[in-house]
Design a protein around this motif. Structure first.
Motif, PDB file in Angstrom:
ATOM      1  N   LEU A   1       0.824  -1.208   0.000  1.00 27.08           N
ATOM      2  CA  LEU A   1       0.000   0.000   0.000  1.00 27.08           C
ATOM      3  C   LEU A   1       0.858   1.257   0.000  1.00 27.08           C
ATOM      4  CD1 LEU A   1      -2.842  -1.049   2.467  1.00 27.08           C
ATOM      5  CD2 LEU A   1      -2.949  -0.891  -0.023  1.00 27.08           C
ATOM      6  N   ARG A   2       1.896   1.270   0.823  1.00 25.60           N
ATOM      7  CA  ARG A   2       2.798   2.415   0.790  1.00 25.60           C
ATOM      8  C   ARG A   2       3.585   2.453  -0.511  1.00 25.60           C
ATOM      9  NH1 ARG A   2       7.063   3.790   4.882  1.00 25.60           N
ATOM     10  NH2 ARG A   2       7.017   1.649   5.615  1.00 25.60           N
ATOM     11  N   ALA A   3       3.852   1.270  -1.091  1.00 24.98           N
ATOM     12  CA  ALA A   3       4.568   1.229  -2.370  1.00 24.98           C
ATOM     13  C   ALA A   3       3.758   1.915  -3.464  1.00 24.98           C
ATOM     14  CB  ALA A   3       4.868  -0.213  -2.758  1.00 24.98           C
ATOM     15  N   VAL A   4       2.428   1.837  -3.366  1.00 25.93           N
ATOM     16  CA  VAL A   4       1.586   2.565  -4.323  1.00 25.93           C
ATOM     17  C   VAL A   4       1.883   4.054  -4.238  1.00 25.93           C
ATOM     18  CG1 VAL A   4      -0.789   3.221  -4.872  1.00 25.93           C
ATOM     19  CG2 VAL A   4      -0.240   0.833  -4.385  1.00 25.93           C
ATOM     20  N   GLY A   5       1.973   4.579  -3.011  1.00 28.67           N
ATOM     21  CA  GLY A   5       2.294   5.993  -2.847  1.00 28.67           C
ATOM     22  C   GLY A   5       3.660   6.341  -3.393  1.00 28.67           C
ATOM     23  N   GLN A   6       4.638   5.458  -3.197  1.00 29.57           N
ATOM     24  CA  GLN A   6       5.960   5.702  -3.751  1.00 29.57           C
ATOM     25  C   GLN A   6       5.904   5.822  -5.268  1.00 29.57           C
ATOM     26  OE1 GLN A   6       8.556   2.592  -2.437  1.00 29.57           O
ATOM     27  NE2 GLN A   6       8.690   3.353  -0.347  1.00 29.57           N
ATOM     28  N   ASP A   7       5.177   4.892  -5.896  1.00 31.36           N
ATOM     29  CA  ASP A   7       5.076   4.918  -7.356  1.00 31.36           C
ATOM     30  C   ASP A   7       4.374   6.184  -7.839  1.00 31.36           C
ATOM     31  OD1 ASP A   7       6.383   2.550  -7.600  1.00 31.36           O
ATOM     32  OD2 ASP A   7       4.596   1.316  -7.860  1.00 31.36           O
ATOM     33  N   LEU A   8       3.345   6.600  -7.133  1.00 28.17           N
ATOM     34  CA  LEU A   8       2.608   7.789  -7.560  1.00 28.17           C
ATOM     35  C   LEU A   8       3.451   9.051  -7.431  1.00 28.17           C
ATOM     36  CD1 LEU A   8      -0.891   7.083  -5.954  1.00 28.17           C
ATOM     37  CD2 LEU A   8      -0.177   6.665  -8.306  1.00 28.17           C
ATOM     38  N   ARG A   9       4.337   9.075  -6.430  1.00 23.80           N
ATOM     39  CA  ARG A   9       5.117  10.284  -6.185  1.00 23.80           C
ATOM     40  C   ARG A   9       6.401  10.358  -7.000  1.00 23.80           C
ATOM     41  NH1 ARG A   9       3.109   9.478  -0.737  1.00 23.80           N
ATOM     42  NH2 ARG A   9       4.732   7.910  -0.404  1.00 23.80           N
ATOM     43  N   THR A  10       6.902   9.221  -7.474  1.00 28.21           N
ATOM     44  CA  THR A  10       8.204   9.252  -8.121  1.00 28.21           C
ATOM     45  C   THR A  10       8.175  10.033  -9.427  1.00 28.21           C
ATOM     46  OG1 THR A  10      10.008   7.889  -8.959  1.00 28.21           O
ATOM     47  CG2 THR A  10       7.768   7.074  -9.345  1.00 28.21           C
ATOM     48  N   ALA A  11       9.270  10.744  -9.658  1.00 26.18           N
ATOM     49  CA  ALA A  11       9.398  11.499 -10.910  1.00 26.18           C
ATOM     50  C   ALA A  11       9.980  10.648 -12.027  1.00 26.18           C
ATOM     51  CB  ALA A  11      10.286  12.730 -10.683  1.00 26.18           C
ATOM     52  N   GLU A  12      10.479   9.464 -11.710  1.00 26.87           N
ATOM     53  CA  GLU A  12      11.094   8.587 -12.711  1.00 26.87           C
ATOM     54  C   GLU A  12      10.020   7.655 -13.273  1.00 26.87           C
ATOM     55  OE1 GLU A  12      14.363   6.632 -10.930  1.00 26.87           O
ATOM     56  OE2 GLU A  12      15.408   8.481 -10.412  1.00 26.87           O
ATOM     57  N   GLN A  13       9.330   8.108 -14.281  1.00 32.76           N
ATOM     58  CA  GLN A  13       8.225   7.357 -14.864  1.00 32.76           C
ATOM     59  C   GLN A  13       8.729   6.464 -16.007  1.00 32.76           C
ATOM     60  OE1 GLN A  13       5.047   7.179 -13.732  1.00 32.76           O
ATOM     61  NE2 GLN A  13       5.701   8.427 -11.995  1.00 32.76           N
ATOM     62  N   VAL A  14       9.493   5.445 -15.612  1.00 28.80           N
ATOM     63  CA  VAL A  14       9.975   4.453 -16.570  1.00 28.80           C
ATOM     64  C   VAL A  14       8.944   3.335 -16.648  1.00 28.80           C
ATOM     65  CG1 VAL A  14      11.822   2.825 -17.104  1.00 28.80           C
ATOM     66  CG2 VAL A  14      12.356   5.018 -16.027  1.00 28.80           C
TER      67      VAL A  14
ATOM     68  N   GLY B   1      -6.012  11.590   1.437  1.00 30.66           N
ATOM     69  CA  GLY B   1      -5.120  10.472   1.163  1.00 30.66           C
ATOM     70  C   GLY B   1      -5.194  10.057  -0.289  1.00 30.66           C
ATOM     71  N   TYR B   2      -4.732   8.848  -0.558  1.00 33.81           N
ATOM     72  CA  TYR B   2      -4.758   8.306  -1.915  1.00 33.81           C
ATOM     73  C   TYR B   2      -5.285   6.878  -1.843  1.00 33.81           C
ATOM     74  CZ  TYR B   2      -0.204   6.461  -0.426  1.00 33.81           C
ATOM     75  OH  TYR B   2       0.810   5.834   0.262  1.00 33.81           O
ATOM     76  N   ALA B   3      -5.145   6.132  -2.937  1.00 37.08           N
ATOM     77  CA  ALA B   3      -5.768   4.807  -2.999  1.00 37.08           C
ATOM     78  C   ALA B   3      -5.298   3.894  -1.884  1.00 37.08           C
ATOM     79  CB  ALA B   3      -5.472   4.161  -4.357  1.00 37.08           C
ATOM     80  N   GLY B   4      -4.044   4.052  -1.447  1.00 30.26           N
ATOM     81  CA  GLY B   4      -3.522   3.244  -0.358  1.00 30.26           C
ATOM     82  C   GLY B   4      -4.236   3.477   0.950  1.00 30.26           C
ATOM     83  N   HIS B   5      -5.042   4.546   1.051  1.00 26.57           N
ATOM     84  CA  HIS B   5      -5.863   4.800   2.232  1.00 26.57           C
ATOM     85  C   HIS B   5      -7.333   4.470   1.968  1.00 26.57           C
ATOM     86  CE1 HIS B   5      -2.340   7.471   2.703  1.00 26.57           C
ATOM     87  NE2 HIS B   5      -2.458   7.220   3.991  1.00 26.57           N
ATOM     88  N   PHE B   6      -7.842   4.914   0.827  1.00 28.79           N
ATOM     89  CA  PHE B   6      -9.273   4.735   0.547  1.00 28.79           C
ATOM     90  C   PHE B   6      -9.643   3.253   0.429  1.00 28.79           C
ATOM     91  CE2 PHE B   6      -8.648   9.136  -0.793  1.00 28.79           C
ATOM     92  CZ  PHE B   6      -9.774   9.751  -0.282  1.00 28.79           C
ATOM     93  N   ALA B   7      -8.824   2.472  -0.281  1.00 27.87           N
ATOM     94  CA  ALA B   7      -9.166   1.058  -0.484  1.00 27.87           C
ATOM     95  C   ALA B   7      -9.202   0.272   0.828  1.00 27.87           C
ATOM     96  CB  ALA B   7      -8.173   0.433  -1.470  1.00 27.87           C
TER      97      ALA B   7
END
Length: 799
Positions: A280-293, A500-506
């Motif tokens: 769930l926290r990893a979702v937040g990491q992915d959403l925040r990262t600027a490296e969109q590979v 929050g984001y999906a990691g909280h709502f879900a």
């Protein structure tokens, strides 16, 4: 006949046998200067060697000076305390004070008093740096960038390790236990990033442990007799090396969430992210990262993008929630519907997936998969609980496979008419809530949906409430305010702040559904991607294998709840505001405009606006103030009264002032310490000199020791070859007013040093003679007199 010659001594400092404690005095940790300096060098070299392990997870060298200086300051302070013979308990306190001072000067200088004394602002800045460091760790995988916040944390950690090693080795005399301190920095890279320790870091850690063992014995920091076996023997070397390897090999495999323990790795469900980070926290990491590979790309038989599931979460009892990788079926050909994962009727479709920058042992699959083909050997197995596919290692880049799936299409009428879920033991785990479930979640579930007539209506009520204007989507606020997605604790704060984001709502909807008796779980995966590749949407990445493939970026990461309905199985809902990919059966009560565009944000081209999930722009980091807001524009911002954001809690109002006062008191004590120690020594000696019950020689030598120290303090110290009589004559010429007292003190010293031990005599001098000599020396004035008062040389040059 020659007279017996006695060695001048300080009677007041005589130690009890086998102890560092003066008779009648408090416990001290006083050591000869060579031994103290040797132990200081041992600790410093060992700690510096242990920091080599951090180079594998911290980019650049910006953190190195602070870490080295922090260790040096701690060792310097503790060693000074021991050389001066302070009570043993003060050495660690001096070390802690020195660490605070260094951190203040290097990182917290602006709000500090005179740039040295911490204030309330210093503590606030330290807390801010700590949060920034946590944000860096959460926003991207290791190795971590060269940042001031990480340099602060590295310096703090280095100082803490040094304080531990110094206390255990020198004060407690436990060299073997002190080696645990130098292994602590080794644990960090071993858990964070595969192959980040390497042979150099391992060798440095082994050498650091051996330095502590050898240095401890060489300079007397041991409890056993000196006749014990040498610490550098081969058996001891093997034991130390085995301990280091155990840390790098076994610890990652024993920590929950880390499924690989091969030397030296630490990847788990979160791939190569920071340790302990759940999906769930990893979702937040992915959403925040600027490296969109791109993580992967896929094509579908329908030509339309699809929702991809990676894993599911059913155990809500931990501080972080991780998937269950037990009970897997290694026969991948048997993948298909099970009693716990039935697949309702629906159209069949096929999906071809190609993994790119993928770091998970789980495979992304459309729901509901009934066949996976094309996978090479990789220890693949599938879970009958949720139809997920897991490998025994992360698949290499370029792994490709084909998935045949069935897309169930339940209707709202079917779900509303579904009977209540049975009390089946297999469904019981999906109803369980831990004892620490926040009361606010339980009460909100009953208040918002408890009166709905059916389980489906209850689910819709919960979804509608979470998507309403009472809640706000923001992927950055939870991290900044300290309740990033994880376990129940983050959900309680989320429900209070309502941001929050999906990691909280879900998980919030899943927990509330369980409170109402509806079996629920949380799925983690990726929303339908932005669209087929046009040109080169991958930037610096290689061209996609198929120009019509759908790329999946980190910003497509998502989480959603799945609820059980009899006859349909697991059914997806979308409580996250702004998520446009809302299932038709779940959109019945959605208000216009609350869910974004009707076709879903995922249908838009990748621009600076949010795409499939309300996420930051792909080219902007979370810290850029001019980046587009992560909040979807279709969701109105609630009024402050609707979703009050509490002030960030910090230390009690008195705590910063107390810390500042303690720091100021410590600095004042450090400044006055030489004078206090000198005064204490003088009182002890004059007490012996004036004690008529003490032996005459002890009385005379106590007075003589004070004469020599006073001379050293005023720059008139006795030469090595100078006799007591010649010294008294020279000193009397410099201080004529004290010639009489000097003569009495000198004659007493000659009798004590050279008279036969059988001769009965009584000292001429008294404590008043010492006082007269001191007054005469001070009357000479000049800078030397001021230094003799505040920085007496005899404190550091004489035992």
């Amino acid at each position: 006949m020659s007279a017996a010659v006695r060695t001048p001594a300080d009677p007041g400092a005589a130690a009890a046998p086998g102890s560092d404690r003066p008779r009648g005095g408090p416990a001290t940790d006083r050591r000869p200067a060579p031994a103290a300096l040797g132990l200081a060098g041992t600790v410093l070299v060992a700690v510096w060697l242990s920091l080599v392990a951090l180079t594998g997870v911290l980019d650049g060298a910006g953190w190195v000076p602070g870490a080295l200086l922090a260790a040096l300051a701690v060792v310097a302070a503790t060693t000074t305390a021991r050389v001066l013979g302070l009570p043993a308990v003060l050495a660690p306190l001096f070390g802690a004070g020195a660490l605070v001072l260094v951190l203040t000067v290097l990182f917290l200088r602006d709000p500090a008093l005179l740039g040295l004394v911490p204030t309330a602002g210093s503590l606030e800045l330290a807390a801010q740096l700590w949060r920034e460091a946590a944000g860096v760790l959460a926003a991207r995988p290791a190795p971590y960038p060269d940042a001031a916040a990480l340099a602060f944390v590295a310096a703090l950690g280095s100082g803490a390790v040094t304080l531990f090693v110094d206390t255990v080795l020198v004060a407690l005399r436990l060299p073997g236990v002190s080696a645990l301190g130098v292994l602590a920095p080794l644990v960090v890279p071993a858990l964070v990033l595969p192959e980040s320790v390497g042979p150099v870091g391992t060798a440095a850690a082994v050498l650091a442990a051996l330095v502590l063992l050898g240095g401890g014995r060489r300079f007397g920091a041991v409890r056993e007799p000196r006749t014990a076996a040498a610490p550098g023997s081969w058996p001891r070397v093997l034991v130390v090396g085995a301990g280091v390897l155990a840390v790098t090999l076994l610890v990652p495999g024993l920590v929950p969430g880390f499924v690989n323990g091969a030397f030296p790795q630490g990847s788990g469900p979160a791939g190569d992210r920071a340790p302990g980070v759940g999906p769930l926290r990893a979702v937040g990491q992915d959403l925040r990262t600027a490296e969109q590979v791109p993580r992967l790309e896929y094509t579908t038989s329908t030509g339309e993008p699809e929702l991809l599931r990676v894993l599911t979460l059913a155990d809500f009892s931990g501080a972080e929630w991780f998937p269950d990788s037990t009970g897997l079926d290694p026969e991948l050909d048997a993948l298909g519907p099970t009693p716990l994962s039935p697949v309702a009727d629906g159209p069949e479709r096929s999906t071809a997936v190609g993994l790119r920058d993928w770091s998970e042992p789980w495979l992304p699959l459309p729901w509901a998969p009934v066949d996976v083909a094309g996978l090479e050997d990789g220890g693949w197995a599938w879970s009958p609980r949720d139809l997920t596919v897991h490998g025994d290692r992360v698949p290499p880049e370029g792994t490709a496979y084909d998935v045949r799936s069935i897309a169930p299409e339940p209707t709202s009428a079917e779900l509303r008419e579904a009977p209540a879920a049975p009390d089946d033991p297999e469904l019981a785990p999906f109803r369980e809530l831990p004892g620490g479930t926040p009361a606010t979640l339980r009460e909100a579930a009953r208040e918002r949906a408890g009166d709905a007539p059916t389980a489906f209506d209850q689910a819709l009520a919960l979804q509608e409430w979470l998507r309403s204007e009472e809640f706000r989507y923001d992927v950055d606020a939870p991290l900044e305010q300290g309740y990033d997605a994880g376990g129940m604790a983050s959900l309680e704060e989320f429900l209070a702040v309502r941001t929050g984001y999906a990691g909280h709502f879900a998980p919030a909807m899943a927990v509330m559904a369980r409170e109402l008796g509806i079996p629920a779980r949380v799925a983690v995966g990726y929303l339908p991607s932005a669209g087929p590749a046009v040109g080169d949407p991958f930037g610096d990445a290689a061209d996609p294998a198929d120009p019509g493939a759908f790329p999946v970026l980190p910003r497509d990461a998502h989480a959603w709840p799945e609820l059980w309905f009899e006859g349909s199985g697991w059914v997806r809902f979308e409580p996250t505001p702004g998520t446009g990919d809302l299932p038709g059966y779940a959109a019945e009560q959605a208000q216009d405009g609350e869910g974004g565009s009707p076709e879903g944000e995922g249908a838009a081209e990748p621009t600076d606006e949010p795409t499939d999930a309300p996420t930051p722009a792909t080219t902007a980091g979370p810290s850029e103030t001019d980046a587009p807001s992560a909040e979807p524009t279709a969701v109105p911002t609630p009024e402050v009264s609707a979703a009050p954001v509490p002030e960030e809690t910090g230390p009690a109002a008195w705590l910063p002032w107390l810390a500042g006062a303690l720091a100021a008191a410590l600095l004042a004590l450090l400044a006055a310490l030489p004078r206090l120690l000198r005064s204490r020594r003088r009182r002890r000696r004059t007490g012996v000199l004036g004690d008529p019950r003490a032996p005459a020689a002890d009385r005379a030598l106590a007075g003589w020791a004070e004469v020599e120290d006073l001379a050293v303090d005023h720059g008139l110290g006795r030469a090595a070859a100078e006799t007591p009589r010649a010294f008294v004559e020279r000193l009397g010429a410099a201080v004529p007013a004290a010639a009489g007292p000097l003569g009495r003190l000198g004659r007493d010293a000659e009798r004590a040093l050279y008279a036969p031990g059988t001769t009965a005599w009584s000292p001429e001098a008294a404590p008043e003679d010492v006082t007269a000599l001191r007054a005469g020396l001070e009357a000479r004035g000049g800078p030397g007199a001021r230094r003799a008062r505040w920085l007496p040389r005899s404190v550091t040059t004489r035992p």
